[in-house]
Design an enzyme around this catalytic site. Sequence first.
Site, PDB file in Angstrom:
ATOM      1  N   GLU A 149       0.822  -1.207   0.000  1.00  0.00           N
ATOM      2  CA  GLU A 149       0.000   0.000   0.000  1.00  0.00           C
ATOM      3  C   GLU A 149       0.860   1.262   0.000  1.00  0.00           C
ATOM      4  O   GLU A 149       1.572   1.520   0.977  1.00  0.00           O
ATOM      5  CB  GLU A 149      -0.898   0.014   1.236  1.00  0.00           C
ATOM      6  CG  GLU A 149      -1.767   1.251   1.360  1.00  0.00           C
ATOM      7  CD  GLU A 149      -2.554   1.282   2.656  1.00  0.00           C
ATOM      8  OE1 GLU A 149      -3.431   2.152   2.789  1.00  0.00           O
ATOM      9  OE2 GLU A 149      -2.285   0.450   3.544  1.00  0.00           O
ATOM     10  N   GLU A 175     -11.993   3.075   5.330  1.00  0.00           N
ATOM     11  CA  GLU A 175     -10.942   3.383   6.293  1.00  0.00           C
ATOM     12  C   GLU A 175     -10.871   4.894   6.481  1.00  0.00           C
ATOM     13  O   GLU A 175      -9.951   5.567   6.029  1.00  0.00           O
ATOM     14  CB  GLU A 175      -9.590   2.827   5.816  1.00  0.00           C
ATOM     15  CG  GLU A 175      -8.536   2.874   6.918  1.00  0.00           C
ATOM     16  CD  GLU A 175      -7.158   2.467   6.451  1.00  0.00           C
ATOM     17  OE1 GLU A 175      -6.490   1.729   7.168  1.00  0.00           O
ATOM     18  OE2 GLU A 175      -6.751   2.914   5.350  1.00  0.00           O
TER      19      GLU A 175
END
Length: 260
Positions: A143, A240
């Site tokens: 990520e 998120e």
Amino acid sequence: MPKLAANLTMLFNEVSFLDRFEAAARAGFQGVEFLFPYAFHADQIADKLNHFHLDLVLHNLPAGNWDAGERGIACHPDRVAEFQDGVGDAIRYAKVLGVKQLNCLVGIAPKGVDAELARATMVDNLAFAAKQLKEEKIRLLIEPINTFDIPGFFLSGTRQALDLIKDTGSDNLFVQYDIYHMQRMEGELAATIKANLPMIKHIQVADNPGRFEPGTGEINYRYLLAMLDEIGYDGWVGCEYKPKAGTVEGLGWRAAHQAA
């Protein structure tokens, strides 16, 4: 619209972690994700998933001492053994929890270490982890994260992630694309997702500025979420974000953006 997973690290934090599974199910989520399971016995989490009929779609490999500010150790040459042990721990949890993909936070560049050595260590560690996970039919993700929120984070762009994947030589390493982080670092969200769709296996959402829920900032989530359907993205979208005024109070964005 894409399937939404509640990030239990950030959502429903009005209640204890193990109670967030019920809260997510009651709010209509069918999937959940979180940073780490390792503070709990795997069976405790599995029981919650089974009882509330939730899919666990993602968690992270161990990432060092989180409370002390570490955000991964894959780029630390002196901690390779620790990283490899963490891969084993993550696999053991993933097999109990039924999760099919794990994310690796590569870490903040270690001070006093040559950048090329840190990158070579990261490539070797990712190749090792991808191979170990492939044997268990688990996908590995990396990520890119913005360096405003985490200064010095070693992986901060989509092209950089794709180059890392290429250099590992692995066919079991993909991108976790966090729209909030990439809006801050590079923009061109729709074009980047479209161009790299085969390599993107998980997407996360939050608006900018503030990292609050979609609809609170500058990102056109109505367009982006519809686009994901149009281009055939079949993965989960992890929520998120930091609820601006409470998790439940902020969930109206889903209906406003026609998101399930």
